[in-house]
Motif scaffolding. Structure first.
Motif, short mmCIF file in Angstrom:
data_model
loop_
_atom_site.label_atom_id
_atom_site.label_comp_id
_atom_site.label_asym_id
_atom_site.label_seq_id
_atom_site.Cartn_x
_atom_site.Cartn_y
_atom_site.Cartn_z
N ASP A 38 -13.03 11.47 -5.93
CA ASP A 38 -13.16 10.43 -4.91
C ASP A 38 -12.00 9.44 -4.95
O ASP A 38 -11.46 9.05 -3.91
CB ASP A 38 -14.49 9.70 -5.06
CG ASP A 38 -15.69 10.58 -4.73
OD1 ASP A 38 -15.49 11.65 -4.12
OD2 ASP A 38 -16.82 10.21 -5.10
N SER B 209 0.82 -1.22 0.00
CA SER B 209 0.00 0.00 0.00
C SER B 209 0.85 1.27 0.00
O SER B 209 0.34 2.35 -0.29
CB SER B 209 -0.98 0.01 1.17
OG SER B 209 -0.29 0.08 2.40
N LYS C 112 -9.04 8.75 -2.10
CA LYS C 112 -8.91 7.41 -1.52
C LYS C 112 -7.48 6.87 -1.73
O LYS C 112 -6.95 6.17 -0.87
CB LYS C 112 -9.92 6.46 -2.15
CG LYS C 112 -10.13 5.17 -1.38
CD LYS C 112 -11.35 4.43 -1.84
CE LYS C 112 -11.57 3.15 -1.03
NZ LYS C 112 -11.84 3.41 0.39
N ALA D 259 -5.13 8.48 1.00
CA ALA D 259 -5.58 8.45 2.39
C ALA D 259 -4.40 8.18 3.32
O ALA D 259 -3.59 7.29 3.06
CB ALA D 259 -6.65 7.38 2.57
N ASP E 292 -4.43 7.07 6.46
CA ASP E 292 -4.63 5.76 7.09
C ASP E 292 -4.77 4.72 5.99
O ASP E 292 -5.70 4.77 5.19
CB ASP E 292 -5.88 5.79 7.97
CG ASP E 292 -6.01 4.56 8.85
OD1 ASP E 292 -5.54 3.47 8.42
OD2 ASP E 292 -6.59 4.67 9.94
N ARG E 293 -3.87 3.77 5.95
CA ARG E 293 -3.91 2.81 4.84
C ARG E 293 -5.15 1.92 4.87
O ARG E 293 -5.50 1.32 3.86
CB ARG E 293 -2.64 1.95 4.82
CG ARG E 293 -2.35 1.16 6.07
CD ARG E 293 -1.03 0.43 5.89
NE ARG E 293 -0.52 -0.05 7.16
CZ ARG E 293 0.67 -0.61 7.30
NH1 ARG E 293 1.44 -0.77 6.25
NH2 ARG E 293 1.09 -1.03 8.48
N ARG E 294 -5.84 1.86 5.99
CA ARG E 294 -7.10 1.12 6.04
C ARG E 294 -8.18 1.82 5.22
O ARG E 294 -9.16 1.18 4.80
CB ARG E 294 -7.56 0.94 7.49
CG ARG E 294 -6.63 0.06 8.33
CD ARG E 294 -7.00 0.10 9.79
NE ARG E 294 -6.82 1.44 10.36
CZ ARG E 294 -7.00 1.74 11.64
NH1 ARG E 294 -7.37 0.79 12.50
NH2 ARG E 294 -6.82 2.97 12.09
N ASP E 295 -8.02 3.13 5.00
CA ASP E 295 -8.97 3.90 4.20
C ASP E 295 -8.53 4.03 2.74
O ASP E 295 -9.26 4.57 1.92
CB ASP E 295 -9.13 5.31 4.78
CG ASP E 295 -9.66 5.29 6.20
OD1 ASP E 295 -10.44 4.37 6.52
OD2 ASP E 295 -9.29 6.19 6.99
N ARG E 296 -7.33 3.56 2.45
CA ARG E 296 -6.73 3.73 1.13
C ARG E 296 -7.33 2.78 0.11
O ARG E 296 -7.89 1.74 0.47
CB ARG E 296 -5.21 3.50 1.26
CG ARG E 296 -4.35 4.26 0.28
CD ARG E 296 -2.89 4.11 0.66
NE ARG E 296 -2.55 4.83 1.89
CZ ARG E 296 -1.47 4.61 2.61
NH1 ARG E 296 -0.60 3.67 2.26
NH2 ARG E 296 -1.25 5.32 3.70
N TRP E 297 -7.21 3.14 -1.17
CA TRP E 297 -7.63 2.22 -2.23
C TRP E 297 -6.95 0.87 -1.99
O TRP E 297 -5.73 0.81 -1.78
CB TRP E 297 -7.25 2.79 -3.60
CG TRP E 297 -7.84 2.00 -4.72
CD1 TRP E 297 -7.30 0.93 -5.35
CD2 TRP E 297 -9.12 2.21 -5.31
NE1 TRP E 297 -8.16 0.44 -6.31
CE2 TRP E 297 -9.28 1.22 -6.31
CE3 TRP E 297 -10.14 3.13 -5.10
CZ2 TRP E 297 -10.44 1.13 -7.09
CZ3 TRP E 297 -11.28 3.05 -5.89
CH2 TRP E 297 -11.42 2.07 -6.87
N PRO E 298 -7.71 -0.24 -2.02
CA PRO E 298 -7.17 -1.50 -1.49
C PRO E 298 -6.10 -2.19 -2.31
O PRO E 298 -5.25 -2.88 -1.76
CB PRO E 298 -8.42 -2.39 -1.39
CG PRO E 298 -9.38 -1.81 -2.39
CD PRO E 298 -9.14 -0.33 -2.38
#
Length: 307
Positions: free
Chosen positions: A270, A217, A274, A277, A279-285
């Motif tokens: 959007d 990520s 993303k 982001a 916080d990598r938990r909110d990042r594009w996966p």
């Protein structure tokens, strides 16, 4: 009998992961042009357009600086033995990743790579020279995303995603290529540990600057900063290129893309937010799903405005 003697005294073939050894580059290659300013490869190596006299092909010859690459390898290998750049590059095969044909060590002990020669422009040049409309830039980003997805699928983290490490091939249908695996590491537990703060600082993910554990990520975040630059024309997080200032800046939200370019579509806004982001938990996966998404979204907020 003569054939048997030749086989007995012939050099041993390289083992898996190894390259050719003791290659005399001056005898084998006819240097045509020093292109060390291509991408970011000139910082830790010399890069040439050359004729490979074994094959007759025009190639890109990359010769790594011994001292600088040993330092980078030492930083990346604190928790494990990092494969050579050539080994990593040879493992990745994709139309949007620069093709590496061969790697090894020279007669002087330098590491070298023989790659396809890309007559291209970096994303940095595209941005600075204002080349390509938004729709074209979205397609280039989608192609670059496919290339990075291939890097991840092969089991590696690029670790140096920045605008200089993507080239647009001006000869082959303006296709984007991912280049330069000089800082890449295996996506394995020992290389995801904290401590390897290498890469381009202005494009580093917050967890990398904090020396926190990492994964692929960090490439997603860095790609987002590159996409921000190409599509918005400004950095997502505007701060001096020093770690403390960047970390302070990451305490605030990124620039709203539509504040800088009001006619950008909501979908572009959007996905950019993303991608970057904090916080990598909110990042594009995953890079694997990004290319198709980029190709599916409209360019402008209003259909009445030409793209």
């Amino acid at each position: 009998m003569l054939g048997m003697l030749k086989d007995m005294f012939a050099p041993s073939p390289p083992r898996p992961g190894e390259g050719r050894r003791g290659v005399d580059l001056k005898k084998r290659f006819q240097i045509q042009l020093d292109v060390s300013t291509i991408g970011s490869q000139g910082s830790m190596s010399k890069v040439y357009k050359a004729i490979d006299q074994e094959t007759g092909k025009t190639v890109c010859l990359k010769i790594l600086d011994l001292e600088r690459n040993e330092e980078a390898k030492a930083r990346a290998s604190r928790h494990g033995e990092r494969p050579s750049e050539g080994t990593i590059a040879m493992a990745i095969r994709h139309p949007h990743v620069v093709r590496t044909f061969e790697h090894g060590t020279t007669s002087r002990g330098e590491e070298y790579l023989v790659m396809e020669y890309v007559h291209g422009l970096s994303f940095e040049t595209i941005h600075k020279s204002n080349l390509g409309k938004t729709a074209q830039r979205l397609e280039w980003l989608a192609q670059a995303a496919e290339g990075l997805a291939a890097v991840h699928a092969a089991g590696y983290i690029h670790h140096d995603v920045n605008p200089r490490n993507f080239l647009i091939d001006r000869v082959r249908e303006l296709k984007a290529k991912v280049i330069d695996f000089g800082l890449s590491v295996p996506n394995a537990p020992e290389f995801r540990k904290p401590g390897n703060r290498t890469g381009c600082l202005m494009h580093m993910a917050p967890e990398l600057i904090r020396r926190a554990p990492i994964d692929e990520s960090i490439d997603v975040f860095a790609f987002g900063t590159v996409a921000f630059q190409l599509l918005v024309g400004r950095p997502a997080y505007d701060a001096p290129a020093v770690p403390n200032a960047l970390l302070q800046r990451y305490g605030a939200p990124p620039l709203d893309p539509q504040a800088a370019r009001p006619m950008l579509s909501d979908e572009i806004r959007d996905v950019l937010l993303k991608l970057v982001a904090v916080d990598r938990r909110d990042r594009w996966p995953s890079m694997a799903t990004l290319a198709d998404h980029l190709r599916s979204i409209p360019v402008k907020r209003s259909a009445s405005v030409s793209s």
